[in-house]
Motif scaffolding. Structure first.
Motif, mmCIF file in Angstrom:
data_model
loop_
_atom_site.group_PDB
_atom_site.id
_atom_site.type_symbol
_atom_site.label_atom_id
_atom_site.label_comp_id
_atom_site.label_asym_id
_atom_site.label_seq_id
_atom_site.Cartn_x
_atom_site.Cartn_y
_atom_site.Cartn_z
ATOM 1 N N GLY A 111 -33.684 9.666 5.811
ATOM 2 C CA GLY A 111 -34.636 8.284 5.954
ATOM 3 C C GLY A 111 -35.872 8.342 5.344
ATOM 4 O O GLY A 111 -35.908 8.728 4.141
ATOM 5 N N PRO A 134 -29.841 7.533 6.603
ATOM 6 C CA PRO A 134 -29.093 6.911 7.616
ATOM 7 C C PRO A 134 -29.394 5.527 8.250
ATOM 8 O O PRO A 134 -28.973 5.164 9.179
ATOM 9 N N GLU A 135 -30.150 4.802 7.503
ATOM 10 C CA GLU A 135 -30.899 3.555 8.089
ATOM 11 C C GLU A 135 -29.851 2.637 8.561
ATOM 12 O O GLU A 135 -29.889 1.787 9.378
ATOM 13 N N THR A 137 -27.306 2.862 10.080
ATOM 14 C CA THR A 137 -26.679 3.131 11.370
ATOM 15 C C THR A 137 -27.463 2.288 12.569
ATOM 16 O O THR A 137 -26.961 2.412 13.519
ATOM 17 N N ALA A 166 -24.062 6.372 5.210
ATOM 18 C CA ALA A 166 -25.267 6.881 5.712
ATOM 19 C C ALA A 166 -24.960 8.449 6.012
ATOM 20 O O ALA A 166 -25.503 8.996 6.897
#
Length: 260
Positions: A111, A134-135, A137, A166
């Protein structure tokens, strides 16, 4: 310089800035972002500092992401302001510093952590490093330049896959993508990075600052990049560094650049 969340050490012309929140895997909160800005601004203004290494404390993480607890309940307006302010005071700031900033990625860079590493001028990773955005998610997109810098570094297709899935990639994959320049054992990361940084510090800091400006201009607009290169090239001829560099070459000796 004394800070709560970061450590700053200088050695000759080199500074090492360590994000020091090990209990949070060095996650970025508002205070840490501000401290990073303040420390980097001071180092960038210091004539004796010719290169900066940015890393994280411990062996687990460079920066494991942003501190989600700070913005989980933000409104639309607050979310936009968070991204705008963060990009202004840290991520865009790092990218446009006149002093080279090298990310020594030790462990997780996820991130905001990967976005910070990508804002640096280039990256070196330890062999245990893992990188990803991974944003999605969390129901949000990368907000600190991730959707812009990742495609520039790895290409549109790979960036789309990394953002949409992600998923994390390991250090060797990151190297094959062009996301990092080198992969070295964890124990050798800092020394390896310092060795490269020491080579940078021997060159003209004025010329390097102009080179950074020209490269960045070209990434925004190709024509503007060429214009900036030409203008910056010309400006170099009026510097003391140019006089010293050319004189040293003709006299067959090593240059000692005054940085002016």
């Amino acid at each position: 310089m004394t800070f709560e969340n970061i450590l700053v050490a200088t050695e000759g012309h080199l500074a090492t800035l360590t994000i020091n929140r090990p209990s949070k895997l060095n996650a970025l909160n508002k205070a840490t972002i501000q401290e990073l800005h303040d420390a980097l601004a001071q180092l960038d203004a210091e004539a004796t500092i010719k290169a900066i290494i940015l890393t994280g404390s411990g062996e687990k993480a460079f920066v494991a992401g942003a501190d989600i607890s700070e913005f989980a309940h933000f409104s639309i307006e607050e979310g936009a302001q968070l991204a705008a302010l963060g990009q202004e005071i840290l991520f865009d700031f790092v990218e446009n510093m006149k002093t080279p900033v090298i990310a020594a990625v030790n462990g997780f860079a996820l991130g905001g952590g990967l976005e910070l590493a990508m804002a640096c001028h280039f990256r070196i990773a330890s062999d245990n490093a893992k990188m990803g955005l991974p944003e999605v998610t969390l129901g949000v997109i990368p907000g600190y330049g991730g959707t812009q810098r990742l495609p520039q570094l790895v290409g549109k297709g790979r960036a789309m896959e990394m953002i949409m899935t992600a998923g994390m990639i390991d250090a060797e994959t990151a190297k094959s993508y062009g996301l990092v320049n080198h992969v070295v054992p964890q124990a050798e990361l800092l020394e390896f990075t310092k060795d490269i940084a020491s080579k940078i510090t021997k060159n003209s800091p004025v010329a390097i600052s102009y080179a950074i400006k020209a490269v960045n201009a070209g990434l925004i607009d190709t024509k503007e990049g060429f214009k900036t290169e030409i203008k910056s090239f010309g400006k170099c001829f009026g510097t003391e560094d140019f006089k010293e560099g050319t004189t040293a070459f003709l006299e067959k000796r090593k240059a000692t650049f005054p940085g002016k």
